[in-house]
Scaffold this motif. Structure first.
Motif, mmCIF file in Angstrom:
data_model
loop_
_atom_site.group_PDB
_atom_site.id
_atom_site.type_symbol
_atom_site.label_atom_id
_atom_site.label_comp_id
_atom_site.label_asym_id
_atom_site.label_seq_id
_atom_site.Cartn_x
_atom_site.Cartn_y
_atom_site.Cartn_z
ATOM 1 N N ALA A 1 -36.565 -55.088 13.784
ATOM 2 C CA ALA A 1 -35.375 -54.394 14.298
ATOM 3 C C ALA A 1 -34.110 -55.040 13.732
ATOM 4 O O ALA A 1 -33.159 -54.342 13.351
ATOM 5 C CB ALA A 1 -35.355 -54.417 15.823
ATOM 6 N N VAL A 2 -34.094 -56.373 13.659
ATOM 7 C CA VAL A 2 -32.931 -57.069 13.077
ATOM 8 C C VAL A 2 -32.791 -56.690 11.599
ATOM 9 O O VAL A 2 -31.693 -56.388 11.116
ATOM 10 C CB VAL A 2 -33.086 -58.604 13.246
ATOM 11 N N ILE A 3 -33.911 -56.713 10.894
ATOM 12 C CA ILE A 3 -33.881 -56.367 9.464
ATOM 13 C C ILE A 3 -33.313 -54.953 9.284
ATOM 14 O O ILE A 3 -32.408 -54.729 8.467
ATOM 15 C CB ILE A 3 -35.301 -56.484 8.858
ATOM 16 N N ASP A 4 -33.825 -54.022 10.052
ATOM 17 C CA ASP A 4 -33.361 -52.625 9.891
ATOM 18 C C ASP A 4 -31.876 -52.489 10.201
ATOM 19 O O ASP A 4 -31.176 -51.710 9.552
ATOM 20 C CB ASP A 4 -34.161 -51.694 10.804
ATOM 21 N N ARG A 5 -31.406 -53.255 11.160
ATOM 22 C CA ARG A 5 -29.980 -53.138 11.538
ATOM 23 C C ARG A 5 -29.040 -53.710 10.469
ATOM 24 O O ARG A 5 -27.837 -53.455 10.510
ATOM 25 C CB ARG A 5 -29.759 -53.800 12.896
ATOM 26 N N THR A 6 -29.584 -54.469 9.517
ATOM 27 C CA THR A 6 -28.711 -54.932 8.430
ATOM 28 C C THR A 6 -28.385 -53.780 7.467
ATOM 29 O O THR A 6 -27.650 -53.963 6.506
ATOM 30 C CB THR A 6 -29.301 -56.136 7.659
ATOM 31 N N GLN A 7 -28.901 -52.608 7.775
ATOM 32 C CA GLN A 7 -28.488 -51.407 7.035
ATOM 33 C C GLN A 7 -26.968 -51.221 7.109
ATOM 34 O O GLN A 7 -26.352 -50.688 6.186
ATOM 35 C CB GLN A 7 -29.211 -50.170 7.622
ATOM 36 N N ALA A 8 -26.357 -51.700 8.200
ATOM 37 C CA ALA A 8 -24.886 -51.586 8.313
ATOM 38 C C ALA A 8 -24.211 -52.428 7.232
ATOM 39 O O ALA A 8 -23.188 -52.022 6.670
ATOM 40 C CB ALA A 8 -24.430 -52.027 9.703
ATOM 41 N N LEU A 9 -24.790 -53.603 6.914
ATOM 42 C CA LEU A 9 -24.225 -54.445 5.845
ATOM 43 C C LEU A 9 -24.509 -53.810 4.479
ATOM 44 O O LEU A 9 -23.679 -53.852 3.574
ATOM 45 C CB LEU A 9 -24.796 -55.868 5.927
ATOM 46 N N TRP A 10 -25.715 -53.247 4.360
ATOM 47 C CA TRP A 10 -26.056 -52.511 3.128
ATOM 48 C C TRP A 10 -25.033 -51.398 2.900
ATOM 49 O O TRP A 10 -24.546 -51.200 1.783
ATOM 50 C CB TRP A 10 -27.479 -51.931 3.275
ATOM 51 N N SER A 11 -24.694 -50.672 3.960
ATOM 52 C CA SER A 11 -23.738 -49.554 3.843
ATOM 53 C C SER A 11 -22.364 -50.046 3.424
ATOM 54 O O SER A 11 -21.677 -49.394 2.634
ATOM 55 C CB SER A 11 -23.598 -48.816 5.182
ATOM 56 N N ARG A 12 -21.937 -51.188 3.962
ATOM 57 C CA ARG A 12 -20.616 -51.709 3.583
ATOM 58 C C ARG A 12 -20.576 -51.982 2.083
ATOM 59 O O ARG A 12 -19.589 -51.748 1.417
ATOM 60 C CB ARG A 12 -20.285 -52.987 4.367
ATOM 61 N N LYS A 13 -21.695 -52.500 1.575
ATOM 62 C CA LYS A 13 -21.723 -52.831 0.147
ATOM 63 C C LYS A 13 -21.906 -51.588 -0.725
ATOM 64 O O LYS A 13 -21.143 -51.376 -1.664
ATOM 65 C CB LYS A 13 -22.849 -53.841 -0.127
ATOM 66 N N TYR A 14 -22.908 -50.801 -0.404
ATOM 67 C CA TYR A 14 -23.281 -49.738 -1.344
ATOM 68 C C TYR A 14 -22.596 -48.398 -1.067
ATOM 69 O O TYR A 14 -22.475 -47.582 -1.965
ATOM 70 C CB TYR A 14 -24.800 -49.555 -1.369
#
Ligand SMILES: Cc1cc2nc3c(=O)[nH]c(=O)nc-3n(C[C@H](O)[C@H](O)[C@H](O)COP(=O)(O)O)c2cc1C
Length: 334
Positions: free
Chosen positions: A98-111
């Motif tokens: 769940a923590v890993i999946d929620r880093t999608q927000a950081l992925w979105s900021r970058k990509y």
């Protein structure tokens, strides 16, 4: 001081994963690192619902769970992220997934938002894992997941320590290779421990010192540890500062604000650069002091914030050149 964040992803608080992560963190602490271990099972983290909010807005729709309240900031602050978990059906257990999946927000900021985290040039990622069986593909899923997790959190996937045929709690304590594996993994981080430390200090740690530390992180890579602090820290960074740094492609979200006392309590900077907090900055013998006489842009126009940003960038470039620790800033907008 090198800050190591350990995410202990086994639901067993005293299992094999915990033994392994404790061994690595203890070893790094003995070498001078600051370490923090999070037992992920104890967190309150909503699983990602794939709503797309972060792709549009750059932040997660879940505004008040532990991920938003604590973990994003800790990931941004970390020099080293240790992702640890046992194999459950060839991947991570549900809590840490769940923590890993929620880093999608950081992925979105970058990509999606083209915002680069200033910590990315040097942050390192380490995978620790154990599994019960001996299959040659046992850790393939963990390693692939770790690779994309470390990319999302802005870390270079530096090393992994994994063990087959570890099942019952206590199994790993009898494994003969653990101490050597930990030692050689930790040796990969020595350059981060040896960095020269520069503390940028202003009044609220919300604008000027944050911008200076942000630029310094880009410029110096792993040669300089750029800290920032304030004599009377504000509750959060200034949103206009965040906006003008975003214009340069630099992501200042999820910053931790600190007092100067806190910043110097466990570590001794080699240099302190003050900006309008001179008289409140403690004198530390042997530390070189530089004062940058820059106006406080808080509460002023966005144009003044931009001018101060550009002046800080110029001075940080000069400072890094003088420190002989500079790299091209060309990556900042790439
Ligand atoms: C739900 C569950 C799924 C598991 N799946 C696998 C698996 O696919 N492959 C494997 O080798 N071990 C598997 N295991 C065994 C664990 O990886 C092993 O017991 C490990 O040592 C547990 O580590 P810990 O003590 O840190 O929790 C599984 C265990 C559980 C409870």
């Amino acid at each position: 001081m090198m800050y190591v964040l350990g995410l202990q992803g086994s639901p067993r608080a005293k299992g094999n994963t915990n033994f392994l992560i404790d061994g690595l963190l203890d070893h790094l602490r003995a070498k001078g690192a600051e370490t923090e271990k999070i037992n992920v099972r104890r967190l309150r983290v909503e699983p990602c619902i794939g709503c797309g909010y972060c792709e549009e807005k750059g932040i997660c729709v879940f505004a008040d769970d532990d991920m938003t309240a604590r973990i994003y900031s800790m990931l941004r602050r970390a020099d080293v992220v240790v992702l640890a978990g046992p194999v459950y059906f060839y991947n991570f257990p549900a809590h840490i997934k769940a923590v890993i999946d929620r880093t999608q927000a950081l992925w979105s900021r970058k990509y999606r938002h083209s915002l680069e985290d200033p910590g990315r040039p040097w942050r390192k990622g380490i995978l620790l894992s154990v599994g019960a069986t001996r299959g040659k593909n046992l850790f393939d899923g963990m390693k692939l997941t770790a690779r994309y997790f470390f990319d999302a959190v802005g870390a270079d996937y530096t090393d992994s320590i994994v063990y087959h045929r570890i099942e019952a709690p206590g199994d790993l304590t009898h494994h003969p290779g653990v101490a050597d594996d930990i030692q050689s993994c930790a040796a990969n981080l020595d350059s981060l421990l040896a960095r020269k430390k520069i503390l940028f200090a202003c009044r609220e740690n919300a604008c000027r010192s944050q911008m200076a530390a942000g630029f310094a992180r880009y410029l110096a890579g792993d040669r300089i540890e750029a800290l920032s602090a304030g004599s009377t820290p504000a509750p959060r960074v200034n949103p206009v500062m965040q906006e003008v740094m975003a214009e340069k492609g630099i992501d200042m979200a999820y910053r931790t604000l600190r007092s100067i006392e806190d910043a110097v309590s466990g570590t001794r900077p080699d240099m302190i650069v003050t900006m309008g907090c001179g008289e409140q900055c403690p004198y530390i013998p042997g530390v070189s002091y530089v004062d940058w006489d820059l106006p406080d842009p808080a509460g002023q126009s966005i144009d003044l914030m931009r001018q101060v940003r550009d002046e800080i960038e110029k001075r940080v470039r000069q400072l890094m050149d003088n420190q002989d620790g500079s790299e091209s800033l060309s990556k900042e907008n790439s």
